[in-house]
Design an enzyme around this catalytic site. Structure first.
Site, PDB file in Angstrom:
ATOM      1  CB  ALA A  72      -1.651   3.852  -6.740  1.00 12.56           C
ATOM      2  N   GLY A 117      -5.408   0.818  -3.281  1.00 11.33           N
ATOM      3  CA  GLY A 117      -6.516   1.613  -3.776  1.00 11.33           C
ATOM      4  C   GLY A 117      -7.638   0.781  -4.366  1.00 11.33           C
ATOM      5  CD  GLU A 120      -7.274   3.256   0.034  1.00 12.88           C
ATOM      6  OE1 GLU A 120      -7.099   3.978   1.028  1.00 12.88           O
ATOM      7  OE2 GLU A 120      -6.591   3.353  -1.012  1.00 12.88           O
ATOM      8  CD  GLU A 140      -2.583   1.418   0.462  1.00  8.64           C
ATOM      9  OE1 GLU A 140      -3.552   1.630  -0.289  1.00  8.64           O
ATOM     10  OE2 GLU A 140      -2.601   0.560   1.371  1.00  8.64           O
TER      11      GLU A 140
END
Length: 266
Positions: A72, A117, A120, A140
């Site tokens: 992110a 992310g 991910e 995170e």
């Protein structure tokens, strides 16, 4: 090879032969950090790829030399109010879901940092090819949130609940060799060869029946987490979509005639 840009930061390359498309993360100045704009572009690109019946395999790649994706965009989020963050959530979630729900086989080509992310996005793919510079992880909790792009669900499906818990709770980064040993990545290749090897694998995949590939992916994904009896019903339903298809008829004919199939894709 044709190229189509989705916004400023996402590119789709359709290779002229082999029915392979590249979904390219192209925000090099930010090491492909996923901003709101980039998330929207990813969603749009995935929608287009999912609707393209000529595409049989997708490779997720990066234009940055030292990073796949660092997750992110925390610089953008630093200015967010709670209301801003709440508004962004469905936008970013749609991007990760878009990759996860692509109906054809997907291969991530990972080098350098694939964190949060970014990892991910790789986990949302069916196969992860990584070179020896890769560093992966879900850090995170070290910035006060949890993996929100599918990490808490996808990682344990790869490596088991206890290993996923250790990695997520510790927020630690895992270098390439250990990542291969733990099953965080599927193929470990020499430095600089992740894209080439991923494209080669995708090309091999795309040589097979497009009807079969989509049905096999559907069975694999829908069957996860079900008991064996229910999973076999999922498999049977997927088999029925292939059994009476033009691809099945062509595949059997080509086998018996000792020639390469010319898949009708239906």
């Amino acid at each position: 090879m044709s190229e189509e840009r989705f916004g400023e930061f996402v590119l789709v390359r359709r290779h002229e032969q082999g029915h392979v498309a590249e979904l390219v993360l192209d925000r090099p100045k930010a090491m492909n950090a996923v901003s709101t704009e980039m998330a929207r572009s990813l969603t749009g690109a995935c929608t287009a790829l999912g609707e393209d019946r000529d595409v049989r395999a997708v490779v997720l790649t990066s234009t940055h030399e030292r990073a796949f994706c660092v997750g992110a965009d925390l610089k953008e989020r630093n200015s967010f109010s709670d209301a801003d963050l709440l508004r962004q959530r469905p936008v970013t979630r749609a991007a990760y879901t878009g990759v996860l729900e692509l109906p054809v086989p997907t291969v991530a080509a990972v080098h350098g940092f694939a964190l949060g992310g970014g990892f991910e996005l790789a986990l949302a793919c069916d196969v992860i090819v990584a070179d020896r510079t890769a560093v992966v992880g879900l850090p995170e909790v070290s910035v006060g949130v949890i993996p929100g792009g599918g990490g808490t669900q996808l990682l344990p499906r790869r490596v088991g609940a206890a290993r996923a818990a250790e990695l997520i709770f510790s927020a630690r980064r895992v270098e390439a060799v250990e990542a291969g040993e733990l099953g965080l990545v599927d193929q470990l290749v020499d430095e600089g060869r992740d894209r080439e090897e991923a494209l080669t694998l995708a090309g091999r995949i795309a040589g097979n029946s497009p009807v079969g590939l989509r049905a096999a992916k559907r069975a694999l994904r829908l069957g996860q987490g079900l008991d064996l009896r229910a999973g076999l019903e999922v498999e049977d339903a997927a088999w029925r979509t292939t059994a009476f298809s033009g691809d099945r008829a062509e595949g059997v004919a080509a086998f018996n005639e000792r020639r390469k199939p010319q898949w009708p894709g239906e």
